[in-house]
Scaffold this motif. Structure first.
Motif, PDB file in Angstrom:
ATOM      1  N   GLU A 275     -10.665  15.996  19.473  1.00 39.29           N
ATOM      2  CA  GLU A 275      -9.219  15.991  19.419  1.00 39.29           C
ATOM      3  C   GLU A 275      -8.698  14.880  18.510  1.00 39.29           C
ATOM      4  N   GLU A 276      -9.369  13.718  18.621  1.00 37.51           N
ATOM      5  CA  GLU A 276      -8.970  12.611  17.747  1.00 37.51           C
ATOM      6  C   GLU A 276      -9.221  12.956  16.273  1.00 37.51           C
ATOM      7  N   LEU A 277     -10.394  13.623  16.034  1.00 34.68           N
ATOM      8  CA  LEU A 277     -10.680  14.020  14.660  1.00 34.68           C
ATOM      9  C   LEU A 277      -9.671  15.049  14.145  1.00 34.68           C
ATOM     10  N   ARG A 278      -9.256  15.937  15.032  1.00 33.90           N
ATOM     11  CA  ARG A 278      -8.247  16.909  14.632  1.00 33.90           C
ATOM     12  C   ARG A 278      -6.912  16.217  14.272  1.00 33.90           C
ATOM     13  N   LYS A 279      -6.567  15.226  15.057  1.00 35.14           N
ATOM     14  CA  LYS A 279      -5.340  14.482  14.764  1.00 35.14           C
ATOM     15  C   LYS A 279      -5.439  13.779  13.405  1.00 35.14           C
ATOM     16  N   GLN A 280      -6.625  13.184  13.196  1.00 33.34           N
ATOM     17  CA  GLN A 280      -6.822  12.543  11.885  1.00 33.34           C
ATOM     18  C   GLN A 280      -6.783  13.567  10.745  1.00 33.34           C
ATOM     19  N   GLY A 281      -7.291  14.779  10.971  1.00 28.94           N
ATOM     20  CA  GLY A 281      -7.254  15.827   9.957  1.00 28.94           C
ATOM     21  C   GLY A 281      -5.826  16.270   9.650  1.00 28.94           C
ATOM     22  N   GLU A 282      -4.931  16.206  10.604  1.00 30.01           N
ATOM     23  CA  GLU A 282      -3.532  16.544  10.362  1.00 30.01           C
ATOM     24  C   GLU A 282      -2.845  15.502   9.470  1.00 30.01           C
ATOM     25  N   ILE A 283      -3.328  14.280   9.446  1.00 31.36           N
ATOM     26  CA  ILE A 283      -2.723  13.227   8.602  1.00 31.36           C
ATOM     27  C   ILE A 283      -3.111  13.413   7.132  1.00 31.36           C
ATOM     28  N   ILE A 284      -4.243  14.047   6.855  1.00 29.91           N
ATOM     29  CA  ILE A 284      -4.738  14.191   5.467  1.00 29.91           C
ATOM     30  C   ILE A 284      -3.731  14.917   4.566  1.00 29.91           C
ATOM     31  N   PRO A 285      -3.105  16.028   4.931  1.00 27.28           N
ATOM     32  CA  PRO A 285      -2.100  16.655   4.038  1.00 27.28           C
ATOM     33  C   PRO A 285      -0.942  15.720   3.702  1.00 27.28           C
ATOM     34  N   GLU A 286      -0.554  14.915   4.695  1.00 25.66           N
ATOM     35  CA  GLU A 286       0.512  13.955   4.394  1.00 25.66           C
ATOM     36  C   GLU A 286       0.071  12.966   3.321  1.00 25.66           C
ATOM     37  N   LEU A 287      -1.224  12.548   3.465  1.00 18.52           N
ATOM     38  CA  LEU A 287      -1.746  11.634   2.430  1.00 18.52           C
ATOM     39  C   LEU A 287      -1.807  12.314   1.074  1.00 18.52           C
ATOM     40  N   MET A 288      -2.177  13.597   1.051  1.00 21.86           N
ATOM     41  CA  MET A 288      -2.218  14.320  -0.218  1.00 21.86           C
ATOM     42  C   MET A 288      -0.824  14.437  -0.829  1.00 21.86           C
ATOM     43  N   SER A 289       0.165  14.728   0.046  1.00 21.48           N
ATOM     44  CA  SER A 289       1.542  14.813  -0.491  1.00 21.48           C
ATOM     45  C   SER A 289       2.029  13.483  -1.013  1.00 21.48           C
ATOM     46  N   GLU A 290       1.629  12.418  -0.311  1.00 16.78           N
ATOM     47  CA  GLU A 290       2.009  11.078  -0.787  1.00 16.78           C
ATOM     48  C   GLU A 290       1.349  10.791  -2.145  1.00 16.78           C
ATOM     49  N   CYS A 291       0.094  11.225  -2.258  1.00 23.62           N
ATOM     50  CA  CYS A 291      -0.595  11.010  -3.541  1.00 23.62           C
ATOM     51  C   CYS A 291       0.103  11.778  -4.678  1.00 23.62           C
ATOM     52  N   GLU A 292       0.509  12.986  -4.388  1.00 25.99           N
ATOM     53  CA  GLU A 292       1.211  13.767  -5.427  1.00 25.99           C
ATOM     54  C   GLU A 292       2.551  13.138  -5.812  1.00 25.99           C
ATOM     55  N   SER A 293       3.250  12.635  -4.775  1.00 23.68           N
ATOM     56  CA  SER A 293       4.526  11.964  -5.079  1.00 23.68           C
ATOM     57  C   SER A 293       4.315  10.706  -5.900  1.00 23.68           C
ATOM     58  N   VAL A 294       3.257  10.036  -5.604  1.00 21.68           N
ATOM     59  CA  VAL A 294       2.937   8.827  -6.386  1.00 21.68           C
ATOM     60  C   VAL A 294       2.639   9.211  -7.826  1.00 21.68           C
ATOM     61  N   SER A 295       1.910  10.306  -8.026  1.00 23.52           N
ATOM     62  CA  SER A 295       1.600  10.741  -9.405  1.00 23.52           C
ATOM     63  C   SER A 295       2.872  11.100 -10.152  1.00 23.52           C
ATOM     64  N   GLU A 296       3.765  11.791  -9.431  1.00 21.98           N
ATOM     65  CA  GLU A 296       5.021  12.130 -10.078  1.00 21.98           C
ATOM     66  C   GLU A 296       5.829  10.882 -10.426  1.00 21.98           C
ATOM     67  N   GLN A 297       5.809   9.930  -9.524  1.00 16.71           N
ATOM     68  CA  GLN A 297       6.513   8.683  -9.806  1.00 16.71           C
ATOM     69  C   GLN A 297       5.885   7.954 -10.989  1.00 16.71           C
ATOM     70  N   LEU A 298       4.557   8.038 -11.082  1.00 17.91           N
ATOM     71  CA  LEU A 298       3.885   7.403 -12.236  1.00 17.91           C
ATOM     72  C   LEU A 298       4.251   8.078 -13.539  1.00 17.91           C
ATOM     73  N   GLN A 299       4.285   9.399 -13.504  1.00 22.09           N
ATOM     74  CA  GLN A 299       4.661  10.117 -14.728  1.00 22.09           C
ATOM     75  C   GLN A 299       6.112   9.801 -15.117  1.00 22.09           C
ATOM     76  N   ALA A 300       6.976   9.738 -14.137  1.00 23.83           N
ATOM     77  CA  ALA A 300       8.371   9.404 -14.431  1.00 23.83           C
ATOM     78  C   ALA A 300       8.502   7.995 -14.982  1.00 23.83           C
ATOM     79  N   ALA A 301       7.659   7.141 -14.437  1.00 21.73           N
ATOM     80  CA  ALA A 301       7.676   5.757 -14.913  1.00 21.73           C
ATOM     81  C   ALA A 301       7.173   5.651 -16.337  1.00 21.73           C
ATOM     82  N   GLU A 302       6.167   6.532 -16.681  1.00 22.04           N
ATOM     83  CA  GLU A 302       5.649   6.514 -18.057  1.00 22.04           C
ATOM     84  C   GLU A 302       6.745   6.962 -19.047  1.00 22.04           C
TER      85      GLU A 302
END
Length: 361
Positions: A275-302
Motif C-alpha cells: 500500500e505504501e508503494l502504491r502511494k509512492q507510485g501515485e506521486i510519480i506522475p506529479e513528479l513527471m508533471s513538475e519535470c515537464e513544467s520545469v522544462s517549459e519554464q527553462l525553454q521560456a527562460a531561454e
C-alpha cells in the motif's frame, strides 16, 4: 441336628454379620472364603438339649454348623478377625468383621456361651452320677430285704414283717422300671440324634462336594477372567499408542496453526508495504508533471534571456544537469517500478501458497 434349627426348639440369642472363612484342609494354613460376601452369623440355644450352636447360612448352603463345647477357644488374630477350631467338623472357622467392636462383642458372647455350655455339662454329669447312685443303692437294698424275709422263722413273723418289706420292694421296683423306661427313651433319643447327625453329615458332605465343584468353577472363571484381562491390557496398550499418535498429530496441527498465523501476519505486513508503494507510485506522475513544467519554464527562460548568454549558458548548464538528474530519476523510477512489480508477483505467489496451505489443513 437339622441345618437350620426350627424356631420352636432353637432360638437365636445373638446375631451379627461377618465374612466366613474355613481353613484349607490340604495345607492347614491358608484361609478359603466360605461366603462371597458378609452373611448372618447367629448363636442358637436348644432348650430341649441345653446346647448352644453357631449357625450361618448363605442362601440354601450351610457354611457354619458348630456346636459349642467347653473345650473350644475363640482367638482374636487381628483387630477384625477371629477364629475357633471345631473338632467335630474337623475344621477351623474364621470370621472377618467390619469393625473391632463387633469382633469384641462376638468374642464376649462366645465366652459367655462357653461358660453356659460348661455349666450345662456339669449339671448333666451330676444328674448321671445321682441316678447311678440311686440305682446302686436300690440294687444293694433289694437282696437284703429278701434275705430278711427268708430268714424270719414263723409264719406270724413273716406276716408281721412282710408288709413293709413288700411295699419297699414295690417302690424300688417302680423306680427301676422308671429308670429302665427313661434309659429306653434316652436310647431312642440318642438313636434319633445319631440319625440326625448322620443326615447332617451327609448334607455337609454334599455341601463340601458342592463347594469343591464351585471352587473348580471359580478357578475356570478366574482363568477366563485372567485371559480376558490380558486381552484388555493389550487393547489398552494399543489404544495408548493410538492416543500417542493422536497427541503427536495434535502437536503438528498446533505447529501448523502457529505457522499459519505467522504467515498471515507476514501477509498483512506485506500488504501494508504494498500500500505504501502504491502511494509512492501515485506521486510519480506529479513528479513527471513538475519535470515537464520545469522544462517549459527553462525553454521560456531561454527565449526571454537570449540576450543574457552568460545566464543562458549557466541556465543551459543547469538544464543539462537537470536533464541528467531527470535521466537518473527516470532510471531509478524504472528500477523502482521493476522492483515493485517483482514484489507484487512475490506477494501474489505468497498469497496463493497460503490459500493452498489453508485448503490442505
Amino acid at each position: 441336628l437339622s441345618a437350620v434349627p426350627p424356631y420352636s426348639r432353637e432360638q437365636p440369642i445373638f446375631t451379627t454379620r461377618a465374612h466366613v472363612f474355613q481353613i484349607d484342609p490340604s495345607t492347614k494354613k491358608n484361609w478359603v472364603p466360605a461366603s462371597k460376601q458378609a452373611v448372618t452369623v447367629s448363636y442358637f440355644y436348644d432348650s430341649t438339649r441345653n446346647s448352644y450352636r453357631i449357625i450361618s447360612v448363605d442362601g440354601a448352603k450351610v457354611i457354619i454348623n458348630s456346636t459349642i463345647t467347653p473345650n473350644m477357644t475363640f482367638t482374636k488374630t487381628s483387630q477384625k478377625f477371629g477364629q475357633w477350631a471345631d473338632s467335630r467338623a474337623n475344621t477351623v472357622f474364621g470370621l472377618g468383621f467390619p469393625s473391632e467392636q463387633q469382633l469384641t462383642k462376638f468374642a464376649e458372647k462366645f465366652q459367655e456361651v462357653k461358660e453356659a455350655a460348661k455349666l450345662a455339662r456339669d449339671r448333666s454329669q451330676e444328674k448321671i452320677e445321682t441316678s447311678s447312685n440311686h440305682s446302686q443303692e436300690s440294687g444293694r437294698e433289694t437282696p437284703s430285704s429278701t434275705r430278711a424275709s427268708s430268714v424270719n422263722g414263723t409264719d406270724d413273723e413273716k406276716a408281721s414283717h412282710g408288709g413293709p418289706a413288700e411295699a419297699h420292694l414295690k417302690s424300688e421296683n417302680d423306680k427301676l422300671k422308671f429308670a429302665l423306661a427313661q434309659s429306653s427313651s434316652n436310647v431312642k433319643k440318642w438313636e434319633t440324634e445319631l440319625q440326625s447327625l448322620r443326615e447332617s453329615n451327609a448334607r455337609l458332605s454334599t455341601a463340601l462336594q458342592e463347594s469343591a465343584a464351585s471352587i473348580e468353577h471359580w478357578k475356570k472363571q478366574f482363568s477366563a477372567c485372567k485371559e480376558e484381562n490380558d486381552q484388555l491390557r493389550g487393547k489398552i496398550e494399543e489404544l495408548e499408542e493410538q492416543c500417542n499418535e493422536i497427541n503427536k498429530e495434535k502437536e503438528r496441527n498446533a505447529q501448523l496453526s502457529r505457522r499459519l498465523q505467522e504467515l498471515e501476519t507476514e501477509l498483512q505486513d506485506k500488504e501494508l508495504e504494498l500500500e505504501e508503494l502504491r502511494k509512492q507510485g501515485e506521486i510519480i506522475p506529479e513528479l513527471m508533471s513538475e519535470c515537464e513544467s520545469v522544462s517549459e519554464q527553462l525553454q521560456a527562460a531561454e527565449k526571454k534571456n537570449k540576450d543574457l548568454e552568460e545566464k543562458v549558458r549557466t541556465l543551459r548548464t543547469e538544464v543539462e544537469e537537470n536533464k541528467h538528474r531527470q535521466t537518473n530519476l527516470k532510471t531509478e523510477l524504472k528500477n523502482f517500478l521493476d522492483v515493485l512489480d517483482g514484489k507484487i508477483d512475490e506477494l501474489h505467489d505468497f498469497r496463493q501458497g497460503l490459500s493452498k496451505l489453508g485448503v490442505d489443513n
